[in-house]
Enzyme design. Structure first.
Site, PDB file in Angstrom:
ATOM      1  CB  THR A 132     105.597   5.387 -35.326  1.00  0.00           C
ATOM      2  OG1 THR A 132     106.485   6.503 -35.471  1.00  0.00           O
ATOM      3  CG2 THR A 132     106.355   4.312 -34.545  1.00  0.00           C
ATOM      4  CD  GLU A 134     111.026   8.609 -34.039  1.00  0.00           C
ATOM      5  OE1 GLU A 134     111.937   8.039 -33.420  1.00  0.00           O
ATOM      6  OE2 GLU A 134     111.176   9.700 -34.601  1.00  0.00           O
ATOM      7  CE1 TYR A 156     106.192   5.717 -29.588  1.00  0.00           C
ATOM      8  CE2 TYR A 156     107.441   6.308 -31.546  1.00  0.00           C
ATOM      9  CZ  TYR A 156     106.232   6.111 -30.913  1.00  0.00           C
ATOM     10  OH  TYR A 156     105.053   6.294 -31.606  1.00  0.00           O
ATOM     11  CE  LYS A 160     103.963   2.998 -30.902  1.00  0.00           C
ATOM     12  NZ  LYS A 160     102.511   2.828 -30.968  1.00  0.00           N
TER      13      LYS A 160
HETATM   14  P1  NAP Z   1      99.043  10.250 -27.247  1.00  0.00           P
HETATM   15  O1  NAP Z   1      98.274  11.508 -27.407  1.00  0.00           O
HETATM   16  O2  NAP Z   1     100.288  10.235 -26.449  1.00  0.00           O
HETATM   17  O3  NAP Z   1      98.029   9.159 -26.659  1.00  0.00           O
HETATM   18  C1  NAP Z   1      98.491   7.927 -26.152  1.00  0.00           C
HETATM   19  C2  NAP Z   1      97.342   7.237 -25.449  1.00  0.00           C
HETATM   20  O4  NAP Z   1      97.831   6.011 -24.866  1.00  0.00           O
HETATM   21  C3  NAP Z   1      96.734   8.041 -24.283  1.00  0.00           C
HETATM   22  O5  NAP Z   1      95.355   7.810 -24.242  1.00  0.00           O
HETATM   23  C4  NAP Z   1      97.411   7.412 -23.079  1.00  0.00           C
HETATM   24  O6  NAP Z   1      96.693   7.577 -21.882  1.00  0.00           O
HETATM   25  C5  NAP Z   1      97.400   5.965 -23.512  1.00  0.00           C
HETATM   26  N1  NAP Z   1      98.304   5.102 -22.725  1.00  0.00           N
HETATM   27  C6  NAP Z   1      99.594   5.332 -22.418  1.00  0.00           C
HETATM   28  N2  NAP Z   1     100.064   4.316 -21.672  1.00  0.00           N
HETATM   29  C7  NAP Z   1      99.054   3.439 -21.507  1.00  0.00           C
HETATM   30  C8  NAP Z   1      98.906   2.202 -20.820  1.00  0.00           C
HETATM   31  N3  NAP Z   1      99.907   1.655 -20.121  1.00  0.00           N
HETATM   32  N4  NAP Z   1      97.716   1.563 -20.878  1.00  0.00           N
HETATM   33  C9  NAP Z   1      96.668   2.114 -21.549  1.00  0.00           C
HETATM   34  N5  NAP Z   1      96.725   3.297 -22.201  1.00  0.00           N
HETATM   35  C10 NAP Z   1      97.922   3.943 -22.182  1.00  0.00           C
HETATM   36  O7  NAP Z   1      99.415   9.647 -28.690  1.00  0.00           O
HETATM   37  P2  NAP Z   1      98.748   9.956 -30.109  1.00  0.00           P
HETATM   38  O8  NAP Z   1      99.496  11.056 -30.735  1.00  0.00           O
HETATM   39  O9  NAP Z   1      97.292   9.991 -29.965  1.00  0.00           O
HETATM   40  O10 NAP Z   1      99.179   8.641 -30.907  1.00  0.00           O
HETATM   41  C11 NAP Z   1      98.352   7.481 -30.905  1.00  0.00           C
HETATM   42  C12 NAP Z   1      99.208   6.272 -31.235  1.00  0.00           C
HETATM   43  O11 NAP Z   1      99.821   6.447 -32.516  1.00  0.00           O
HETATM   44  C13 NAP Z   1     100.368   6.007 -30.276  1.00  0.00           C
HETATM   45  O12 NAP Z   1     100.523   4.612 -30.191  1.00  0.00           O
HETATM   46  C14 NAP Z   1     101.565   6.625 -30.961  1.00  0.00           C
HETATM   47  O13 NAP Z   1     102.753   5.977 -30.544  1.00  0.00           O
HETATM   48  C15 NAP Z   1     101.238   6.349 -32.401  1.00  0.00           C
HETATM   49  N6  NAP Z   1     101.742   7.307 -33.383  1.00  0.00           N
HETATM   50  C16 NAP Z   1     101.527   8.630 -33.243  1.00  0.00           C
HETATM   51  C17 NAP Z   1     101.955   9.522 -34.206  1.00  0.00           C
HETATM   52  C18 NAP Z   1     101.724  10.998 -34.081  1.00  0.00           C
HETATM   53  O14 NAP Z   1     102.411  11.761 -34.789  1.00  0.00           O
HETATM   54  N7  NAP Z   1     100.758  11.452 -33.292  1.00  0.00           N
HETATM   55  C19 NAP Z   1     102.631   9.036 -35.343  1.00  0.00           C
HETATM   56  C20 NAP Z   1     102.811   7.661 -35.465  1.00  0.00           C
HETATM   57  C21 NAP Z   1     102.356   6.801 -34.493  1.00  0.00           C
HETATM   58  P3  NAP Z   1      96.856   8.922 -20.973  1.00  0.00           P
HETATM   59  O15 NAP Z   1      95.922   9.931 -21.583  1.00  0.00           O
HETATM   60  O16 NAP Z   1      96.449   8.443 -19.639  1.00  0.00           O
HETATM   61  O17 NAP Z   1      98.295   9.341 -21.058  1.00  0.00           O
HETATM   62  O1  G4F Z   2     107.375  16.514 -31.820  1.00  0.00           O
HETATM   63  P1  G4F Z   2     108.380  15.484 -31.521  1.00  0.00           P
HETATM   64  O2  G4F Z   2     108.643  15.160 -30.098  1.00  0.00           O
HETATM   65  O3  G4F Z   2     107.959  14.205 -32.365  1.00  0.00           O
HETATM   66  P2  G4F Z   2     108.774  12.905 -32.831  1.00  0.00           P
HETATM   67  O4  G4F Z   2     109.944  12.649 -31.977  1.00  0.00           O
HETATM   68  O5  G4F Z   2     109.001  13.042 -34.293  1.00  0.00           O
HETATM   69  O6  G4F Z   2     107.704  11.758 -32.540  1.00  0.00           O
HETATM   70  C1  G4F Z   2     106.330  11.920 -32.868  1.00  0.00           C
HETATM   71  O7  G4F Z   2     106.111  11.437 -34.177  1.00  0.00           O
HETATM   72  C2  G4F Z   2     106.351  10.023 -34.337  1.00  0.00           C
HETATM   73  C3  G4F Z   2     106.084   9.686 -35.807  1.00  0.00           C
HETATM   74  O8  G4F Z   2     107.227   9.927 -36.563  1.00  0.00           O
HETATM   75  C4  G4F Z   2     105.422   9.281 -33.400  1.00  0.00           C
HETATM   76  F1  G4F Z   2     105.566   7.944 -33.581  1.00  0.00           F
HETATM   77  C5  G4F Z   2     105.698   9.671 -31.971  1.00  0.00           C
HETATM   78  O9  G4F Z   2     104.772   9.005 -31.104  1.00  0.00           O
HETATM   79  C6  G4F Z   2     105.502  11.174 -31.829  1.00  0.00           C
HETATM   80  O10 G4F Z   2     104.143  11.456 -32.011  1.00  0.00           O
HETATM   81  O11 G4F Z   2     109.794  15.903 -32.165  1.00  0.00           O
HETATM   82  C7  G4F Z   2     109.901  16.232 -33.525  1.00  0.00           C
HETATM   83  C8  G4F Z   2     111.299  16.748 -33.793  1.00  0.00           C
HETATM   84  C9  G4F Z   2     112.436  15.870 -33.278  1.00  0.00           C
HETATM   85  O12 G4F Z   2     113.425  15.787 -34.244  1.00  0.00           O
HETATM   86  C10 G4F Z   2     112.967  16.610 -32.059  1.00  0.00           C
HETATM   87  O13 G4F Z   2     114.337  16.389 -31.784  1.00  0.00           O
HETATM   88  O14 G4F Z   2     111.437  18.001 -33.106  1.00  0.00           O
HETATM   89  C11 G4F Z   2     112.713  18.043 -32.482  1.00  0.00           C
HETATM   90  N1  G4F Z   2     112.663  18.988 -31.374  1.00  0.00           N
HETATM   91  C12 G4F Z   2     113.420  20.126 -31.280  1.00  0.00           C
HETATM   92  N2  G4F Z   2     113.160  20.746 -30.140  1.00  0.00           N
HETATM   93  C13 G4F Z   2     111.912  18.903 -30.277  1.00  0.00           C
HETATM   94  C14 G4F Z   2     112.222  20.005 -29.484  1.00  0.00           C
HETATM   95  N3  G4F Z   2     110.994  17.983 -29.904  1.00  0.00           N
HETATM   96  C15 G4F Z   2     110.349  18.177 -28.722  1.00  0.00           C
HETATM   97  N4  G4F Z   2     109.397  17.296 -28.339  1.00  0.00           N
HETATM   98  N5  G4F Z   2     110.628  19.245 -27.905  1.00  0.00           N
HETATM   99  C16 G4F Z   2     111.563  20.197 -28.247  1.00  0.00           C
HETATM  100  O15 G4F Z   2     111.819  21.129 -27.504  1.00  0.00           O
END
Ligand code: NAP
Ligand code: G4F
Length: 347
Positions: A132, A134, A156, A160
């Site tokens: 990520t 992050e 987090y 990672k």
């Molecule tokens: P998500 O919607 O939160 O999905 C996470 C998945 O992991 C869910 O299926 C969750 O199961 C499962 N999980 C959580 N804890 C677990 C455990 N202990 N054992 C087995 N499974 C577990 O995340 P996503 O947005 O699809 O992201 C997928 C991956 O990419 C994650 O690793 C995230 O950190 C990474 N990532 C995401 C983004 C983004 O912007 N979306 C960006 C960079 C990296 P449940 O459904 O039961 O909760």
């Molecule tokens: O949507 P967010 O919670 O995503 P964040 O923290 O960027 O993380 C996501 O992207 C990462 C990749 O860069 C992944 F690795 C991670 O698993 C996840 O998918 O927050 C985005 C931004 C932050 O700066 C946060 O402070 O939005 C700001 N924010 C402002 N108000 C908020 C809120 N975020 C959340 N969740 N809720 C609010 O009310």
């Protein structure tokens, strides 16, 4: 022969998109879900059939905190490709459950790699690790790419980084075809409801329908590089189709503040917003009826923030021929339409 993929985190946003993508490529897809007290397969219900049904998509129980379940799954399935998408993926929540976040995101990744190694499957399985942006955390400079140093600012992000380095370590030490994707934020209509894009669009659509009064947010001024999850799962797959394992940044190269996102989403939904006040007292007013519909609350701020993310995906463009297809406005449009059609919940 059909290829087999094993997906940890199949019930999540990316797990659902990747499963559907791989099924279209004629893979056999095995998903791993953890036990939960209510059914949590909504995102994959359309492709899930009963386990006894002859299907290319099957789900098994497993958990990244349980080494034996991981080992048994890999031993039984012997997949060609493993995608580790499972994580405690919420940055703010990781400050509240730091140890668990490290356990799942960091050690969970090690458990998969160690299972591959101890089963002597190093040369048979390709491994994708969901890294990520992050991990960059407190970064300087206009863009982040594969050479940008990591300085994570949340449990987090730190967890990672461990997963990233242990993946590299197993690649170098044992010759496993293991890739780190360093993905910037990617969203979709099935994004988790507590991430900011989904929270904003869900709330504004409810406000428009008269089912909610206000949207409460935290930091309006952090900047994010937002893409569409559908484009990003394709990049994961492309990484595993190369001749050599490598690490890649995946992002759009564009960045917007949270406030920009609110304004764009509000416009799409049919609001004209005017902003008044400063800091925690900043508010978004619906100019049509002068009602405040967006406010800030301290509880949504984080102890530390990643202020600025903008990905330079030149390496992925060159080596993977990967390009993001959807813009931020395409993404907002799709999310708004989905919410308008599916969300009639009262506040
Ligand atoms: P998500 O919607 O939160 O999905 C996470 C998945 O992991 C869910 O299926 C969750 O199961 C499962 N999980 C959580 N804890 C677990 C455990 N202990 N054992 C087995 N499974 C577990 O995340 P996503 O947005 O699809 O992201 C997928 C991956 O990419 C994650 O690793 C995230 O950190 C990474 N990532 C995401 C983004 C983004 O912007 N979306 C960006 C960079 C990296 P449940 O459904 O039961 O909760
Ligand atoms: O949507 P967010 O919670 O995503 P964040 O923290 O960027 O993380 C996501 O992207 C990462 C990749 O860069 C992944 F690795 C991670 O698993 C996840 O998918 O927050 C985005 C931004 C932050 O700066 C946060 O402070 O939005 C700001 N924010 C402002 N108000 C908020 C809120 N975020 C959340 N969740 N809720 C609010 O009310």
């Amino acid at each position: 022969m059909k290829k087999t993929a094993l997906i940890f985190g199949v019930t999540g946003q990316d797990g659902a998109y990747l499963s559907k993508f791989l099924l279209k490529k004629r893979y056999k897809v095995y998903g791993v879900k953890r036990r939960s007290s209510i059914i949590n397969t909504q995102r994959i219900d359309d492709i899930y059939k009963d386990i006894n049904y002859k299907s290319n998509f099957k789900i098994f129980y497993g958990d990244l905190t349980d080494a034996s379940s991981i080992l048994n799954l890999i031993k039984n399935v012997k997949p060609n490709e493993i995608y580790n998408l499972a994580a405690q993926s919420h940055v703010k929540v990781s400050f509240e459950v730091p140890e668990y976040s490290a356990e799942v995101n960091g050690l969970g990744t090690l458990r998969i790699l160690e299972a591959i190694r101890s089963l002597n499957l190093e040369k048979k399985i390709k491994f994708y690790q969901a890294g990520t942006s992050e991990m960059f955390g407190r970064t300087k400079g206009k863009f982040q790419n594969e050479k940008t140093p990591f300085h994570p600012v949340s449990p987090y992000g730190v967890s990672k980084c461990f997963a990233h380095w242990i993946t590299k370590n197993y690649r170098e030490a044992y010759g496993i075809f293991a890739c780190n994707g360093i993905l910037f934020n990617h969203e979709s209509p099935i994004r988790g409801e507590t991430f900011v894009t989904k929270k904003i669009i869900q709330a504004l659509v409810k406000i428009k329908k008269g089912n909610q009064k206000k949207l409460f947010l935290g930091n309006l001024y952090s900047k994010r590089d937002w893409g569409h999850a559908k484009d990003y799962v394709e990049a994961m797959w492309k990484m595993l189709q190369q001749n050599k394992p490598n690490d890649y940044v995946i992002g759009t190269g564009k960045t917007f503040t949270i406030k920009d996102f609110v304004n764009r989403a509000a416009k799409k939904i049919g609001f004209k917003l005017e902003w008044i006040g400063k800091g925690i007292n900043e508010k978004g007013v619906n100019t049509e009826n002068k009602k405040v519909i967006v406010e800030c609350r301290k509880r949504y701020f984080r102890p530390l923030e990643v202020d600025y993310l903008k990905g330079n995906a030149s390496k992925a463009k060159k080596l993977l021929n990967w390009y993001p297809k959807m813009t931020i406005d395409d993404l907002i449009e799709e999310m708004v339409v989905y919410e308008e059609e599916n969300n009639n919940d009262k506040y």
